[in-house]
Motif scaffolding. Structure first.
Motif, PDB file in Angstrom:
ATOM      1  N   GLU A 380       0.804  -1.224   0.000  1.00  0.00           N
ATOM      2  CA  GLU A 380       0.000   0.000   0.000  1.00  0.00           C
ATOM      3  C   GLU A 380       0.834   1.271   0.000  1.00  0.00           C
ATOM      4  O   GLU A 380       0.298   2.368   0.133  1.00  0.00           O
ATOM      5  N   THR A 381       2.135   1.124  -0.112  1.00  0.00           N
ATOM      6  CA  THR A 381       2.987   2.317  -0.068  1.00  0.00           C
ATOM      7  C   THR A 381       2.796   3.173  -1.325  1.00  0.00           C
ATOM      8  O   THR A 381       2.480   2.656  -2.404  1.00  0.00           O
ATOM      9  N   ASP A 382       3.018   4.463  -1.156  1.00  0.00           N
ATOM     10  CA  ASP A 382       2.918   5.398  -2.278  1.00  0.00           C
ATOM     11  C   ASP A 382       4.329   5.693  -2.775  1.00  0.00           C
ATOM     12  O   ASP A 382       5.106   6.388  -2.122  1.00  0.00           O
ATOM     13  N   THR A 387      10.289  10.858   0.702  1.00  0.00           N
ATOM     14  CA  THR A 387      10.681  10.494   2.065  1.00  0.00           C
ATOM     15  C   THR A 387      11.748  11.448   2.562  1.00  0.00           C
ATOM     16  O   THR A 387      12.377  12.160   1.772  1.00  0.00           O
TER      17      THR A 387
END
Length: 429
Positions: A380-382, A387
C-alpha cells in the motif's frame, strides 16, 4: 508628495478665489457708487419738493435733515440761489461746478466730485423760471470706507476659504498618499524576496487595480521561483542516474584490470554522452515555451533506453528486456519521455531485483510503456511520496513531466512492481 499635492490644491484655491474676487471687487465698487448716487438723489428730490414753495414765494427755506447711506454718517444738503449763493443748509458759500451746471442747463440731475465730497445737484424750477438749486453731498472718505471694509471682508473670507482648502487638501492627501505608500512598501518587500507582500485595498479604483496587478505579479513570481527551485532539486536528482552508470562502469573496469580498457573508455564516453543529453533535456523541459511536438521516434527512444539500462544493470549482473506490442504513434516531447523512462530505470536498478522489462504497447487511445522488475511487493505504499531521505523525488519529477505532456504515470501493479507511462496517441490520418 504630500506637500506637493497640498501646495497644488491651495494654489488652485487661490487662483479660483482671485479670479472670482477681482470681478466681484469691481462690482462692489460700482454697487456702492450707484447706491450713494441713489441716496443723494432721493435726498435732493425730497428737499426740492419741501422747499419749492418757499423758493417760489421768495421766503428763506428750511432744510430738512438728511441721513447718509449708512444711516450713521450724516450727509449735507444745501439750497442755493440761482446766482450760486448759499441760502440754507450746509455746503460751500458759493456753489461749485455741479451747482453751476445744474443752474445753467437746468438738468434733472447733475453729479460729480467737489473737493473731498461727491455732490449731486437738482434744479428747482417754477415754470420756465429757475428758483434755486438743491445740493446733496457725502464725503468721499465715507464711501471709500464702506468699499474698503467690504473688500477686507472679502479678503478675510478668501483667507478662510484658503485655510479650509488647505485642511481638506491635507485630509484628502493623506487618504490618497497612504495607499501609495503602502503600495511602495509592498513593492519593496517584493523586491526583497517576500512574495506574500500585498497592498491593502484603498477604496480608490485606480490604486486598487495597481495593487491587484502587483499582487498577481508577486503570485506569479513566487510560483515561478518555487517551480524553478523544485525543478532544480528534482533535476539534480535526475542527473545522478547517468553519473551512477558512469561510476559503475569505471569501477567495473578497475575491478577487472586484465579487460580491454578501450571498451571501458567507449562505455564511459557513451555514459558521458547520455549525461550531456540529460542536461540538454532538463534545460529544454525547464523552459516555459517549448517547440511544437513532433511524432515520437519510438525505435530510437527504445534503443537509448537499452543502452542506458545496460549501463545501469550489467554491473550488477541483471538483465534488460525490451518488447513491443503494436504501439501506436504519439506526438510528445522525446526529451520528456526519455527522462521519465530514465527515472523508472534508475528506480528499478536501485530498488528492484532481477530482470527489468520495458514493454511498449497499444492501450486503446494511448501509447503505454510499462517498466517492470522482479522486486518485492510494494503493497500500500505510495512510491511517489517523498521520504526524508530523498526517495521519491525522481518519480515525482517523472510524473510531473508526464502530466506536462498530457499523459499519466502510475503504479499499475504493485507485485511485481510495474510502472506504466500513458501518452495520448496520435489519431490516424
Amino acid at each position: 508628495m504630500r506637500r506637493r499635492i497640498t501646495s497644488l490644491t491651495v494654489l488652485a484655491a487661490l487662483v479660483a478665489t482671485l479670479l472670482f474676487a477681482l470681478p466681484l471687487g469691481i462690482a462692489v465698487w460700482q454697487y456702492y457708487h450707484d447706491d450713494v448716487k441713489g441716496d443723494l438723489e432721493r435726498a435732493a428730490d425730497a428737499t426740492a419738493l419741501a422747499v419749492s414753495e418757499d423758493l417760489n414765494a421768495g421766503r428763506r427755506p428750511t432744510v430738512p435733515s438728511f441721513d447718509g447711506p449708512d444711516d450713521e454718517a450724516e450727509g449735507e444738503v444745501g439750497i442755493y440761489a440761482p446766482d450760486g449763493r448759499l441760502l440754507a443748509g450746509h455746503g460751500p458759500a458759493v456753489g461749485g461746478p455741479v451747482e453751476q451746471q445744474a443752474a445753467r442747463a437746468q438738468e434733472d440731475v447733475v453729479i460729480g466730485r467737489e473737493g473731498g465730497e461727491i455732490a449731486l445737484a437738482v434744479p428747482v424750477v417754477s415754470g420756465p423760471r429757475l428758483t434755486g438749486v438743491v445740493r446733496a453731498a457725502l464725503p468721499l472718505s465715507q464711501l471709500r470706507l464702506r468699499i474698503v471694509l467690504t473688500w477686507l471682508g472679502m479678503a478675510g473670507l478668501a483667507v478662510v476659504t484658503t485655510g479650509v482648502s488647505w485642511l481638506l487638501a491635507r485630509r484628502f492627501t493623506i487618504r490618497l498618499v497612504r495607499p501609495l505608500e503602502q503600495l511602495a512598501t509592498a513593492a519593496e518587500r517584493l523586491g526583497d524576496g517576500d512574495f506574500t507582500a500585498r497592498s491593502p485595498r484603498a477604496g480608490i479604483a485606480e490604486i486598487d487595480r495597481v495593487g491587484e496587478a502587483l499582487g498577481a505579479t508577486a503570485t506569479r513570481i513566487g510560483e515561478t521561483l518555487e517551480r524553478e527551485r523544485a525543478f532544480s532539486a528534482e533535476a539534480s536528482h535526475q542527473l545522478r542516474t547517468p553519473l551512477t552508470g558512469l561510476r559503475l562502469q569505471l569501477e567495473a573496469a578497475l575491478e577487472t584490470p586484465a579487460a580491454d580498457p578501450y571498451a571501458a573508455i567507449r562505455a564511459g564516453i557513451a555514459s558521458a554522452d547520455r549525461l550531456e543529453r540529460t542536461i540538454e533535456d532538463l534545460l529544454s523541459l525547464g523552459r516555459e515555451r517549448r517547440a511544437p511536438r513532433a511524432e515520437l521516434d519510438l525505435d530510437a527512444l527504445l534503443d537509448e533506453v537499452r543502452q542506458a539500462g545496460e549501463a545501469l544493470l550489467a554491473p550488477h549482473g541483471r538483465g534488460l528486456r525490451i518488447m513491443r506490442q503494436d504501439p501506436p504513434p504519439a506526438r510528445v516531447a522525446a526529451a520528456a519521455v526519455r527522462q521519465v523512462l530514465g527515472v523508472l530505470l534508475d528506480n528499478a536498478a536501485t530498488h528492484g531485483r532481477g530482470t527489468v522489462t520495458v514493454l511498449a504497447r497499444d492501450a486503446g487511445d494511448a501509447l503505454a510503456i510499462d517498466v517492470a522488475d522482479e522486486g518485492p511487493d510494494l503493497g500500500e505504499t505510495d512510491p511517489f511520496a517523498t521520504t526524508p531521505s530523498g526517495h521519491g523525488i525522481g518519480l515525482r519529477l517523472a510524473r510531473g513531466l508526464a502530466e506536462a505532456e498530457g499523459g499519466r504515470l502510475r503504479l499499475s501493479r504493485p507485485d511485481p512492481p510495474t510502472f506504466t507511462l500513458l501518452l495520448p496517441a496520435t489519431a490516424p490520418a
